[in-house]
Design a protein around this motif. Structure first.
Motif, PDB file in Angstrom:
ATOM      1  N   TYR A 137       0.850  -1.185   0.000  1.00 17.23           N
ATOM      2  CA  TYR A 137       0.000   0.000   0.000  1.00 17.23           C
ATOM      3  C   TYR A 137       0.889   1.240   0.000  1.00 17.23           C
ATOM      4  O   TYR A 137       1.719   1.424   0.892  1.00 17.23           O
ATOM      5  N   HIS A 138       0.727   2.092  -1.014  1.00 17.48           N
ATOM      6  CA  HIS A 138       1.520   3.317  -1.137  1.00 17.48           C
ATOM      7  C   HIS A 138       0.877   4.417  -0.294  1.00 17.48           C
ATOM      8  O   HIS A 138      -0.209   4.907  -0.616  1.00 17.48           O
ATOM      9  N   ILE A 139       1.550   4.800   0.775  1.00 18.53           N
ATOM     10  CA  ILE A 139       1.070   5.865   1.662  1.00 18.53           C
ATOM     11  C   ILE A 139       1.122   7.205   0.940  1.00 18.53           C
ATOM     12  O   ILE A 139       0.219   8.019   1.049  1.00 18.53           O
ATOM     13  N   ASN A 140       2.213   7.430   0.221  1.00 25.05           N
ATOM     14  CA  ASN A 140       2.424   8.621  -0.598  1.00 25.05           C
ATOM     15  C   ASN A 140       3.440   8.234  -1.673  1.00 25.05           C
ATOM     16  O   ASN A 140       3.872   7.081  -1.711  1.00 25.05           O
ATOM     17  N   PRO A 141       3.864   9.134  -2.547  1.00 29.91           N
ATOM     18  CA  PRO A 141       4.794   8.736  -3.620  1.00 29.91           C
ATOM     19  C   PRO A 141       6.147   8.190  -3.137  1.00 29.91           C
ATOM     20  O   PRO A 141       6.813   7.471  -3.868  1.00 29.91           O
ATOM     21  N   ALA A 164       6.354 -14.639   7.481  1.00 28.70           N
ATOM     22  CA  ALA A 164       5.456 -13.494   7.307  1.00 28.70           C
ATOM     23  C   ALA A 164       6.252 -12.235   7.632  1.00 28.70           C
ATOM     24  O   ALA A 164       6.962 -12.188   8.640  1.00 28.70           O
ATOM     25  N   THR A 165       6.142 -11.220   6.750  1.00 30.56           N
ATOM     26  CA  THR A 165       6.945  -9.999   6.903  1.00 30.56           C
ATOM     27  C   THR A 165       6.065  -8.757   6.805  1.00 30.56           C
ATOM     28  O   THR A 165       5.137  -8.702   6.004  1.00 30.56           O
ATOM     29  N   LEU A 166       6.372  -7.760   7.611  1.00 30.77           N
ATOM     30  CA  LEU A 166       5.756  -6.441   7.536  1.00 30.77           C
ATOM     31  C   LEU A 166       6.894  -5.431   7.452  1.00 30.77           C
ATOM     32  O   LEU A 166       7.791  -5.428   8.290  1.00 30.77           O
ATOM     33  N   SER A 167       6.866  -4.584   6.386  1.00 31.04           N
ATOM     34  CA  SER A 167       7.975  -3.670   6.112  1.00 31.04           C
ATOM     35  C   SER A 167       7.495  -2.270   5.763  1.00 31.04           C
ATOM     36  O   SER A 167       6.417  -2.100   5.191  1.00 31.04           O
ATOM     37  N   LEU A 168       8.350  -1.292   6.051  1.00 35.25           N
ATOM     38  CA  LEU A 168       8.175   0.066   5.561  1.00 35.25           C
ATOM     39  C   LEU A 168       9.122   0.224   4.378  1.00 35.25           C
ATOM     40  O   LEU A 168      10.316  -0.045   4.483  1.00 35.25           O
ATOM     41  N   VAL A 169       8.581   0.651   3.225  1.00 37.86           N
ATOM     42  CA  VAL A 169       9.341   0.770   1.990  1.00 37.86           C
ATOM     43  C   VAL A 169       9.557   2.243   1.686  1.00 37.86           C
ATOM     44  O   VAL A 169       8.626   3.050   1.781  1.00 37.86           O
ATOM     45  N   LYS A 170      10.784   2.589   1.294  1.00 37.57           N
ATOM     46  CA  LYS A 170      11.124   3.968   0.901  1.00 37.57           C
ATOM     47  C   LYS A 170      11.664   3.950  -0.520  1.00 37.57           C
ATOM     48  O   LYS A 170      12.584   3.200  -0.827  1.00 37.57           O
TER      49      LYS A 170
END
Length: 172
Positions: A137-141, A164-170
């Motif tokens: 899910y893209h929070i913002n660009p 199972a993984t949960l990540s913050l993507v930049k």
């Protein structure tokens, strides 16, 4: 008439998702996350911090590398186990569902080392064929949240692991 409107809306939604996804081609992204792995050979549940770096080569395909390092140990068959490290490379498929959400599939290879009970010392779980699914899910660009599930089938009789993984993507 209703069918034509529904078909037009569906095509427009896919086109918008593909256009948004096309903007990411060539950009490098990195992620930091937490993963929980259930290992059937050791009967352990091991946590780890993971980092990924990747890029999209086309709007629907990319590559990524992953490294993970254990955060906890767990009692399993014969004693305590802890993930020492895991390194992997993947081909990643993207299916834009909307401008802000992608479905993800990935296939690759990994190498995993475990710290085993004292009698066994460091245990190499070994090389595995990995495959999995997820969503992003893209929070913002620039930022996204990603959740995924990956199955590791280790060579020989070394078992399987489900992660199972949960990540913050930049995106850079």
């Amino acid at each position: 008439m209703k069918t034509l409107l529904i078909a037009t809306a569906a095509v427009a939604t896919l086109a918008i998702g593909t256009a948004a996804s096309a903007q990411d081609v060539g950009h490098v992204y990195g992620s930091l996350g937490y993963q929980q792995t259930d290992n059937d050979k050791t009967d352990s549940k091991l946590g780890s911090v993971n980092a990924r770096v990747g890029t999209k080569i086309t709007p629907h395909f990319g590559v990524e590398g992953e490294a993970a390092f254990g955060t906890n140990d767990d009692n399993g068959v014969g004693g305590n186990y802890k993930l020492t490290n895991k390194a992997a490379v993947y081909g990643v498929g993207y299916l834009p569902v909307s401008p802000s959400f992608d479905l993800i599939g990935r296939v690759g290879v990994s190498d995993t080392d475990l710290k085993a009970p004292a009698a066994a010392g460091k245990m190499e779980q070994g090389t595995a064929l990995d495959y999995g699914i997820g969503g992003q899910y893209h929070i913002n660009p620039a930022y996204a949240v990603r959740a995924d599930y990956t199955r590791s089938d280790f060579n020989g009789d070394k078992g399987n692991a489900d992660t199972a993984t949960l990540s913050l993507v930049k995106k850079f």
